[in-house]
Design a protein around this motif. Structure first.
Motif, PDB file in Angstrom:
ATOM      1  N   GLN A  66       0.933  -1.201  -0.083  1.00 10.60           N
ATOM      2  CA  GLN A  66      -0.026  -0.003   0.038  1.00 10.60           C
ATOM      3  C   GLN A  66       1.006   1.308  -0.059  1.00 10.60           C
ATOM      4  O   GLN A  66       0.517   2.133  -0.908  1.00 10.60           O
ATOM      5  CB  GLN A  66      -0.938   0.062   1.324  1.00 10.60           C
ATOM      6  N   LEU A  67       1.837   1.246   0.896  1.00 12.34           N
ATOM      7  CA  LEU A  67       2.722   2.501   0.983  1.00 12.34           C
ATOM      8  C   LEU A  67       3.829   2.709  -0.124  1.00 12.34           C
ATOM      9  O   LEU A  67       3.622   3.798  -0.520  1.00 12.34           O
ATOM     10  CB  LEU A  67       3.594   2.664   2.389  1.00 12.34           C
ATOM     11  N   PHE A  68       4.320   1.621  -0.610  1.00 10.10           N
ATOM     12  CA  PHE A  68       5.163   1.704  -1.675  1.00 10.10           C
ATOM     13  C   PHE A  68       4.819   1.533  -3.249  1.00 10.10           C
ATOM     14  O   PHE A  68       5.798   1.864  -4.066  1.00 10.10           O
ATOM     15  CB  PHE A  68       6.526   0.974  -1.450  1.00 10.10           C
ATOM     16  N   ALA A  69       3.824   0.953  -3.377  1.00 11.67           N
ATOM     17  CA  ALA A  69       3.342   0.414  -4.572  1.00 11.67           C
ATOM     18  C   ALA A  69       1.995   1.108  -4.665  1.00 11.67           C
ATOM     19  O   ALA A  69       1.231   0.725  -6.066  1.00 11.67           O
ATOM     20  CB  ALA A  69       3.505  -0.932  -4.876  1.00 11.67           C
ATOM     21  N   SER A  70       1.174   1.786  -3.875  1.00 10.10           N
ATOM     22  CA  SER A  70      -0.027   2.272  -4.064  1.00 10.10           C
ATOM     23  C   SER A  70      -1.117   1.101  -4.477  1.00 10.10           C
ATOM     24  O   SER A  70      -2.008   1.291  -5.335  1.00 10.10           O
ATOM     25  CB  SER A  70       0.026   3.226  -5.244  1.00 10.10           C
ATOM     26  N   LEU A  71      -0.842  -0.099  -3.917  1.00 10.20           N
ATOM     27  CA  LEU A  71      -1.644  -1.245  -4.144  1.00 10.20           C
ATOM     28  C   LEU A  71      -2.488  -1.617  -2.949  1.00 10.20           C
ATOM     29  O   LEU A  71      -2.106  -1.638  -1.717  1.00 10.20           O
ATOM     30  CB  LEU A  71      -0.939  -2.552  -4.390  1.00 10.20           C
ATOM     31  N   ARG A  72      -3.830  -1.516  -3.079  1.00  3.46           N
ATOM     32  CA  ARG A  72      -4.940  -1.952  -2.074  1.00  3.46           C
ATOM     33  C   ARG A  72      -5.983  -2.985  -2.742  1.00  3.46           C
ATOM     34  O   ARG A  72      -6.202  -3.193  -3.760  1.00  3.46           O
ATOM     35  CB  ARG A  72      -5.520  -0.691  -1.660  1.00  3.46           C
ATOM     36  N   VAL A  73      -6.141  -4.001  -1.920  1.00  3.79           N
ATOM     37  CA  VAL A  73      -6.999  -5.140  -2.267  1.00  3.79           C
ATOM     38  C   VAL A  73      -8.627  -4.421  -2.568  1.00  3.79           C
ATOM     39  O   VAL A  73      -9.065  -3.672  -1.695  1.00  3.79           O
ATOM     40  CB  VAL A  73      -7.261  -6.015  -1.205  1.00  3.79           C
ATOM     41  N   PRO A  74      -9.005  -4.790  -3.610  1.00  2.00           N
ATOM     42  CA  PRO A  74     -10.354  -3.810  -4.097  1.00  2.00           C
ATOM     43  C   PRO A  74     -11.593  -4.390  -2.969  1.00  2.00           C
ATOM     44  O   PRO A  74     -12.490  -3.590  -3.032  1.00  2.00           O
ATOM     45  CB  PRO A  74     -10.604  -4.428  -5.451  1.00  2.00           C
ATOM     46  N   TRP A  75     -11.493  -5.629  -2.784  1.00  2.00           N
ATOM     47  CA  TRP A  75     -12.675  -6.146  -1.820  1.00  2.00           C
ATOM     48  C   TRP A  75     -12.000  -6.029  -0.467  1.00  2.00           C
ATOM     49  O   TRP A  75     -11.484  -6.963   0.008  1.00  2.00           O
ATOM     50  CB  TRP A  75     -12.991  -7.542  -2.145  1.00  2.00           C
ATOM     51  N   LYS A  76     -12.562  -5.189   0.191  1.00  2.00           N
ATOM     52  CA  LYS A  76     -11.970  -4.937   1.634  1.00  2.00           C
ATOM     53  C   LYS A  76     -12.315  -6.083   2.514  1.00  2.00           C
ATOM     54  O   LYS A  76     -11.586  -6.219   3.460  1.00  2.00           O
ATOM     55  CB  LYS A  76     -12.848  -3.797   2.474  1.00  2.00           C
ATOM     56  N   THR A 174      15.364  -1.141  -8.332  1.00  2.00           N
ATOM     57  CA  THR A 174      15.281  -2.165  -7.293  1.00  2.00           C
ATOM     58  C   THR A 174      13.800  -2.666  -6.793  1.00  2.00           C
ATOM     59  O   THR A 174      13.632  -3.666  -6.430  1.00  2.00           O
ATOM     60  CB  THR A 174      15.988  -1.324  -5.865  1.00  2.00           C
ATOM     61  N   ASP A 175      12.759  -1.449  -6.975  1.00  2.00           N
ATOM     62  CA  ASP A 175      11.387  -1.732  -6.552  1.00  2.00           C
ATOM     63  C   ASP A 175      10.702  -2.955  -7.591  1.00  2.00           C
ATOM     64  O   ASP A 175      10.170  -3.803  -7.214  1.00  2.00           O
ATOM     65  CB  ASP A 175      10.603  -0.772  -6.622  1.00  2.00           C
ATOM     66  N   ARG A 176      11.347  -2.931  -8.866  1.00  2.00           N
ATOM     67  CA  ARG A 176      10.722  -3.822  -9.691  1.00  2.00           C
ATOM     68  C   ARG A 176      11.315  -5.301  -9.218  1.00  2.00           C
ATOM     69  O   ARG A 176      10.801  -6.352  -9.520  1.00  2.00           O
ATOM     70  CB  ARG A 176      11.354  -3.625 -11.230  1.00  2.00           C
ATOM     71  N   VAL A 177      12.731  -5.361  -9.137  1.00  2.00           N
ATOM     72  CA  VAL A 177      13.305  -6.621  -8.534  1.00  2.00           C
ATOM     73  C   VAL A 177      12.670  -7.155  -7.225  1.00  2.00           C
ATOM     74  O   VAL A 177      12.070  -8.208  -6.997  1.00  2.00           O
ATOM     75  CB  VAL A 177      14.835  -6.212  -8.129  1.00  2.00           C
ATOM     76  N   ALA A 178      12.171  -6.063  -6.520  1.00  2.00           N
ATOM     77  CA  ALA A 178      11.644  -6.499  -5.022  1.00  2.00           C
ATOM     78  C   ALA A 178      10.172  -7.054  -5.525  1.00  2.00           C
ATOM     79  O   ALA A 178       9.707  -8.033  -4.961  1.00  2.00           O
ATOM     80  CB  ALA A 178      11.415  -5.377  -4.160  1.00  2.00           C
ATOM     81  N   LYS A 179       9.593  -6.531  -6.240  1.00  2.00           N
ATOM     82  CA  LYS A 179       7.990  -7.114  -6.771  1.00  2.00           C
ATOM     83  C   LYS A 179       8.224  -8.308  -7.316  1.00  2.00           C
ATOM     84  O   LYS A 179       7.377  -9.089  -6.878  1.00  2.00           O
ATOM     85  CB  LYS A 179       7.404  -5.972  -7.601  1.00  2.00           C
ATOM     86  N   ARG A 180       9.222  -8.775  -8.170  1.00  2.00           N
ATOM     87  CA  ARG A 180       9.424  -9.845  -8.496  1.00  2.00           C
ATOM     88  C   ARG A 180       9.765 -10.937  -7.809  1.00  2.00           C
ATOM     89  O   ARG A 180       9.352 -11.926  -7.650  1.00  2.00           O
ATOM     90  CB  ARG A 180      10.578  -9.867  -9.836  1.00  2.00           C
ATOM     91  N   GLY A 181      10.528 -10.425  -6.643  1.00  2.87           N
ATOM     92  CA  GLY A 181      10.706 -11.447  -5.653  1.00  2.87           C
ATOM     93  C   GLY A 181       9.687 -11.985  -4.880  1.00  2.87           C
ATOM     94  O   GLY A 181       9.201 -12.922  -4.456  1.00  2.87           O
ATOM     95  N   ALA A 249      21.115  -7.147  -7.362  1.00  3.65           N
ATOM     96  CA  ALA A 249      20.161  -7.893  -6.499  1.00  3.65           C
ATOM     97  C   ALA A 249      19.111  -8.699  -7.667  1.00  3.65           C
ATOM     98  O   ALA A 249      18.844 -10.050  -7.024  1.00  3.65           O
ATOM     99  CB  ALA A 249      19.147  -6.553  -6.154  1.00  3.65           C
ATOM    100  N   HIS A 250      19.076  -8.690  -8.606  1.00  2.00           N
ATOM    101  CA  HIS A 250      18.492  -9.462  -9.759  1.00  2.00           C
ATOM    102  C   HIS A 250      19.415 -10.831  -9.907  1.00  2.00           C
ATOM    103  O   HIS A 250      18.967 -12.028  -9.862  1.00  2.00           O
ATOM    104  CB  HIS A 250      18.354  -8.846 -11.091  1.00  2.00           C
ATOM    105  N   LEU A 251      20.715 -10.721  -9.975  1.00  4.77           N
ATOM    106  CA  LEU A 251      21.383 -11.844  -9.975  1.00  4.77           C
ATOM    107  C   LEU A 251      21.253 -12.790  -8.738  1.00  4.77           C
ATOM    108  O   LEU A 251      21.272 -13.953  -8.841  1.00  4.77           O
ATOM    109  CB  LEU A 251      22.770 -11.521 -10.152  1.00  4.77           C
TER     110      LEU A 251
END
Length: 429
Positions: A66-76, A174-181, A249-251
């Protein structure tokens, strides 16, 4: 300045702290008297990885996304159903052991399997929803590159906070690598739950703890993989000018995932499976060295307890990775406690002193004791691991003293950490 975080994150975090209070107490009892191991170990083995770390991952992931990717679950309601199912799993297994009801234990691990699937659905629904609308944050959301300090939120001691919604290219990498992780760790969790379901149907019992492959998938895959991903999200937020090299980090992430595939899917007796555990250890050692080199600069502006905890945590990770690369079995007691108690729990302390005030809306009650708390827990973890290494030697009696002292110190350190958040300091008018 107040940041609104979904309350389910706080509920998961609070439940995790309660679970670990019980789990670490049981661990201290086991360390003080080895004759209690057989009777207590099922509860300890359930509460610490599933009640403590897994609940912590659930709560932290919801908040971090929520804080770093602005993602929230649509169904509360979905995260709340997720919490109920996950807590039911823990309770059914604990009371199933207490009442000697195998059927309760069976339904407990079914709930734990279902909780992992619900978590995946929640995260994926948040990702899909964010692609449809990029305006999920409320109007009072933090503007890009604005630092948030705990001291700005209240009159608490000035533990330096995180930067949110950064626009720097290196951080986006690095966020992309973290999200992939995070995605890879979720895939590993789903594979583990499928294996557990099949093993439970075919053989009965508790496949979560009886199958070596499933435990590797859970411990080194799901739990460690999520911690690696969340850490990669968090470190640049302490000081945006210090970025983690995304290519390295990706490696390291790729090496980790290859090791998980070899160690978690192939039969335990196969030589490639044993190679996989060493590859996992190599990835831990590489990532730990990366963090240990960056921490002095990245956490220069933080308070000493935070920097101390991060440094000690990744030192434990480096020791674990090096030993596992050289042949330490990942499911041995020293390896498990290096992972859970030394590395991850110490890292929780470092993140917690900055992040928990945002989640719990309260501040450390005894902030001046934070460094002592981290050191006390560290001494406990070190003595506990040393005691486990030497428990089978000819000087086992001496090492049992180390076990007893280490278990008590680790328990006292966590009790002090939990006490920091159990006493709520009211803000001044």
């Amino acid at each position: 300045m107040r940041i609104r975080i979904e309350p389910v994150s706080r509920v998961f975090l609070s439940a995790a702290l309660v679970h670990f209070l019980i789990g670490t107490t049981l661990g201290a009892l086991m360390a003080s008297n080895v004759t209690w191991w057989d009777s207590i170990s099922p509860y300890h083995a359930e509460l610490n990885p599933f009640g403590w770390l897994t609940f912590l991952i659930y709560g932290m992931t919801y908040a971090v996304l929520q804080l770093f990717a602005s993602l929230r679950v649509p169904w509360k309601g979905l995260p709340w159903i997720h919490f109920v199912v996950a807590e039911a799993g823990v309770l059914l297994i604990i009371f199933g052991y207490l009442a000697q009801r195998p059927l309760w234990i069976h339904w407990g691990w079914v709930c734990q399997t279902s909780a992992g699937i619900l978590f995946l659905i929640a995260v994926m629904s948040a990702v899909v929803s964010s692609r449809r609308s990029r305006k999920l944050l409320p109007p009072e959301a933090i503007s890009p590159e604005t630092p948030v300090h705990v001291s700005e939120l209240d009159d608490a001691p000035p533990f330096t906070g995180f930067y949110f919604n950064l626009e720097k290219g290196e951080v986006r990498d690095t966020d992309r690598v973290a999200k992939r992780g995070t995605s890879l760790a979720l895939i590993v969790l789903i594979v583990a739950t499928l294996f557990a379901t099949m093993d439970g149907i075919l053989h009965g019992g508790d496949p979560w703890l009886s199958s070596k492959r499933i435990r590797i998938l859970l411990f080194d895959g799901w739990i460690a993989g999520t911690v690696l991903a969340v850490s990669l999200h968090l470190l640049p937020r302490y000081r945006p000018s210090v970025a983690v090299p995304s290519k390295i980090a990706h490696l390291a992430q790729s090496i980790w995932f290859i090791g998980i595939l070899l160690a978690g899917i192939l039969p335990p007796a196969f030589w490639l499976q044993q190679l996989g555990t060493r590859v996992i250890g190599l990835s831990f050692a590489v990532i730990a060295l990366l963090y240990l080199r960056r921490i002095p600069s990245a956490l220069r502006q933080t308070q000493p307890p935070v920097k101390l905890a991060w440094t000690i945590a990744w030192a434990f990770a480096f020791i674990l990775g090096t030993c596992q690369t050289l042949g330490l079995r990942p499911l041995s007691l020293p390896a498990i406690h290096l992972l859970f108690l030394g590395w991850i729990t110490t890292l929780v302390y470092g993140v917690g002193y900055v992040f928990f005030p945002l989640l719990l809306h309260r501040f450390p009650a005894f902030a001046r004791m934070a460094s002592f708390q981290v050191l006390l827990s560290t001494v406990g973890a070190v003595l506990l691991i040393i005691g486990m290494v030497g428990a089978e030697s000819e000087h086992a009696g001496l090492f049992r003293y180390a076990l007893a002292i280490g278990g008590s110190s680790a328990m006292a350190g966590f009790f002090l950490f939990a006490l920091q958040w159990s006493i709520k300091r009211k803000p001044r008018a």
